[in-house]
Design an enzyme around this catalytic site. Structure first.
Site, PDB file in Angstrom:
ATOM      1  N   SER A 169     -52.902  37.488  49.524  1.00  0.00           N
ATOM      2  CA  SER A 169     -53.273  38.898  49.524  1.00  0.00           C
ATOM      3  C   SER A 169     -53.793  39.295  48.156  1.00  0.00           C
ATOM      4  CB  SER A 169     -52.065  39.776  49.871  1.00  0.00           C
ATOM      5  OG  SER A 169     -52.356  41.151  49.668  1.00  0.00           O
TER       6      SER A 169
ATOM      7  N   TYR B 163     -43.714  42.532  48.770  1.00  0.00           N
ATOM      8  CA  TYR B 163     -44.797  41.859  49.492  1.00  0.00           C
ATOM      9  C   TYR B 163     -45.740  41.160  48.514  1.00  0.00           C
ATOM     10  CZ  TYR B 163     -49.006  41.242  52.327  1.00  0.00           C
ATOM     11  OH  TYR B 163     -50.106  40.717  52.955  1.00  0.00           O
TER      12      TYR B 163
END
Length: 265
Positions: free
Chosen positions: A157, A170
């Site tokens: 990500s 995350y």
């Protein structure tokens, strides 16, 4: 854009290959599974709970002339990798005699939209179990099945390189995944296996639908974050994964491929 099918010789770059895609029943994973299927791979579509969605992906791949089958394994618990590969082993000979796998795509992941102050220990453990521990052991258990010259692609990500305190856990998992990629590339290089991460930015998937779709202001803001001026689509990511899975990417390993459309430049 002209629709392509498996019958188009130019896109049969993965003929004779077997690919495993975790989280393959929806969003980016679905787009990856369908693209690899169009490119000629036999695709194992791994899913956690939504069998209907996974069956739908398999049906679309088969309708395009490809081969695919669903496998179920819920990630984030001890023994999940062994269960996933057991499900794979139980079916692979029906679809690709001889077994083995050529492409492993670690796409499955969960997010925690929680800052440092609000994150619980349970939430922390869960996001790391799914996003880091599961890929680690999926690869470890899969190495004896992964053929020389194979490909591992980890879906990371842009949050791993951009400061986003509101999703700190995350982002931390994706940073760990990128480090995993780097070390695997070094370890598996002698076998001709490449290992790379693909790092998407904001992508229009079901996960983001609640705040993005139907909200012109939110969409405009998300688009403004990318140098290319739009929100990413699952196919944008799938096409990069298809390149990394192909022989065209044989000299690329240990890299994090930015797939944010130029966010944060």
């Amino acid at each position: 854009m002209v629709a392509r099918t498996l019958n188009d010789e130019a896109v049969r770059t993965l003929d004779g290959k077997v690919a495993l895609v975790t989280g393959g029943s929806r969003g980016i994973g679905r787009a990856i599974a369908e693209r690899l299927g169009r490119d000629g791979a036999v695709v194992a579509v791994a899913f956690a709970r939504d069998r209907a969605a996974a069956d739908g992906v398999v049906e679309r791949i088969r309708k395009d002339g490809g081969r695919a089958f669903p496998i179920q394994a819920e990630l984030g618990r001890h023994g999940d990798a062994a269960a996933l590969w057991a499900a794979f082993d139980a079916q692979i000979d029906q679809h690709a005699p001889g077994g083995g796998v050529d492409v492993i795509v670690n796409n499955a992941g969960i997010g925690r939209s929680t800052d440092l102050a609000s994150l619980t220990e349970e939430g922390f453990d869960e996001v790391f179990a799914v996003n880091v521990r599961a890929p680690f052991f999926i690869v470890r258990e899969g190495l004896r099945r992964l053929r020389d010259g194979g490909r591992i692609v980890n879906i990371s990500s842009g949050a791993a390189r951009l400061a986003m305190p509101e999703i700190i856990a995350y982002g931390s998992t994706k940073g760990a995944l990128d480090t995993f990629t780097l070390n695997l590339a070094k370890q598996l290089g002698p076998r001709g296996i490449t290992v790379n991460s693909v790092a998407p930015g904001i992508v229009d998937t079901d996960v983001n639908a609640g705040w993005l779709r139907g909200n012109a202001q939110a969409e405009a803001h998300a688009a403004s974050l990318a140098a290319l001026g739009r929100v990413g689509q699952p196919e944008d990511i799938a096409d990069i994964v298809a390149f990394l899975a192909s022989d065209d990417a044989r000299w690329v390993t240990g890299r994090v491929i930015d797939a944010t459309g130029g966010a944060g430049l």
